[in-house]
Scaffold this motif. Sequence first.
Motif, short mmCIF file in Angstrom:
data_model
loop_
_atom_site.label_atom_id
_atom_site.label_comp_id
_atom_site.label_asym_id
_atom_site.label_seq_id
_atom_site.Cartn_x
_atom_site.Cartn_y
_atom_site.Cartn_z
N VAL A 95 54.85 72.22 119.38
CA VAL A 95 54.89 70.69 119.20
C VAL A 95 53.25 70.23 119.14
CG1 VAL A 95 57.06 70.49 119.92
CG2 VAL A 95 55.23 70.13 121.66
N TYR A 96 53.41 69.11 118.41
CA TYR A 96 51.96 68.34 118.36
C TYR A 96 52.42 66.84 119.04
CZ TYR A 96 50.01 71.52 115.05
OH TYR A 96 49.61 72.53 114.43
N VAL A 97 51.06 66.44 119.74
CA VAL A 97 51.43 65.21 120.40
C VAL A 97 50.25 64.25 119.90
CG1 VAL A 97 52.21 66.46 122.57
CG2 VAL A 97 49.88 66.17 122.43
N ASP A 98 50.58 63.12 120.02
CA ASP A 98 49.26 62.08 119.79
C ASP A 98 48.44 61.97 120.80
OD1 ASP A 98 50.82 60.49 121.33
OD2 ASP A 98 51.60 59.03 119.78
N ALA A 99 47.61 60.86 120.65
CA ALA A 99 46.51 60.77 121.75
C ALA A 99 47.18 60.52 123.20
CB ALA A 99 45.48 59.71 121.56
N SER A 100 48.41 59.51 123.06
CA SER A 100 48.98 59.24 124.22
C SER A 100 50.00 60.15 125.04
CB SER A 100 49.90 58.12 124.17
OG SER A 100 50.98 58.09 123.41
N GLY A 101 50.10 61.52 124.23
CA GLY A 101 50.80 62.60 124.81
C GLY A 101 52.17 62.61 124.24
N LYS A 102 52.87 61.63 123.30
CA LYS A 102 53.98 61.61 122.86
C LYS A 102 53.96 62.59 121.76
CE LYS A 102 57.17 58.74 120.05
NZ LYS A 102 57.01 57.31 119.29
N VAL A 103 55.14 63.40 121.52
CA VAL A 103 55.29 64.27 120.74
C VAL A 103 55.69 63.53 119.42
CG1 VAL A 103 57.03 66.37 120.00
CG2 VAL A 103 56.33 65.92 122.34
N ILE A 104 54.81 64.18 118.25
CA ILE A 104 54.92 63.41 117.25
C ILE A 104 55.45 64.67 115.94
CG2 ILE A 104 53.36 61.65 117.53
CD1 ILE A 104 51.34 63.36 115.80
N GLY A 105 55.73 65.83 116.22
CA GLY A 105 55.67 66.84 115.16
C GLY A 105 55.65 68.49 115.82
N THR A 106 55.91 69.31 114.71
CA THR A 106 55.77 70.76 115.03
C THR A 106 55.35 71.38 114.17
OG1 THR A 106 57.11 72.49 115.99
CG2 THR A 106 58.11 71.19 113.91
N ASP A 107 54.68 72.42 114.39
CA ASP A 107 53.79 73.47 113.60
C ASP A 107 54.83 74.36 112.74
OD1 ASP A 107 52.46 75.43 112.10
OD2 ASP A 107 51.30 76.11 114.00
N SER A 108 55.12 74.09 111.53
CA SER A 108 56.02 74.81 110.70
C SER A 108 55.54 76.05 109.67
CB SER A 108 57.09 73.87 110.10
OG SER A 108 56.47 73.26 109.28
N CYS A 109 54.17 76.43 109.97
CA CYS A 109 53.58 77.57 109.01
C CYS A 109 54.26 78.55 109.23
CB CYS A 109 52.25 77.01 109.38
SG CYS A 109 51.34 75.60 108.83
N SER A 110 54.63 79.11 110.51
CA SER A 110 55.05 80.33 110.54
C SER A 110 56.17 80.35 111.81
CB SER A 110 54.02 81.37 110.90
OG SER A 110 53.19 80.99 112.23
N LEU A 111 56.82 81.64 111.66
CA LEU A 111 57.84 81.80 113.01
C LEU A 111 57.18 82.72 114.12
CD1 LEU A 111 61.33 82.16 111.07
CD2 LEU A 111 60.39 79.96 112.34
N GLN A 112 57.36 82.39 115.15
CA GLN A 112 56.81 83.11 116.30
C GLN A 112 57.80 84.33 116.81
OE1 GLN A 112 53.88 82.64 117.71
NE2 GLN A 112 53.74 81.08 116.26
N CYS A 113 57.38 85.56 116.67
CA CYS A 113 58.27 86.79 116.97
C CYS A 113 58.78 86.91 118.33
CB CYS A 113 57.53 88.08 116.07
SG CYS A 113 57.37 87.67 114.48
N LYS A 114 57.87 86.24 119.18
CA LYS A 114 57.97 86.74 120.63
C LYS A 114 58.98 85.73 121.45
CE LYS A 114 54.28 89.77 120.72
NZ LYS A 114 54.21 91.06 121.69
N SER A 115 59.20 84.60 120.54
CA SER A 115 60.13 83.57 121.42
C SER A 115 61.60 83.98 121.30
CB SER A 115 59.74 82.24 120.98
OG SER A 115 60.38 82.48 119.47
#
Length: 144
Positions: A95-115
């Motif tokens: 996930v991506y967080v803003d300067a205050s630590g609030k979650v604002i999005g996620t990385d959707s460029c690839s899928l992780q194989c080990k999760s």
Amino acid sequence: MSCPLIATADVFRVTRVDQCGSPITGPKNAFVVECFSSVAFNTNVDDGDDIEYKAANGKVCGFRKGCPTFRGFDVEINFFAVSPELIELLTGNPVYVDASGKVIGTDSCSLQCKSGFALELWAEVLGEECEEGAKGQWVYFLLP
């Protein structure tokens, strides 16, 4: 209760698991969702390779149908609303967080194989008599 009729799927929980399927303990290791419209478990099957031998004149001299191999289930979930935290649990993408630590999005460029994740689903059963004081009967699904 040999074949219960399912009325509704009320809630599911996604829990982070390791490569052996054991729950990973700690903060943010699970997420509960009520705002979904459906969950489907679609079979993933390799149909196998058919073997066919033909003579020079085109006549089939030998044939063997390929043997299907069950690979598991593909889970299809339809949501009304999705949070970045749930996407992170399902895909392993950070996930991506803003300067205050609030979650604002996620990385959707690839899928992780080990999760990995476990999916638990509770669904109400129709028409079954309940024991005195019980608040209904439920079917519990757990994947994997």
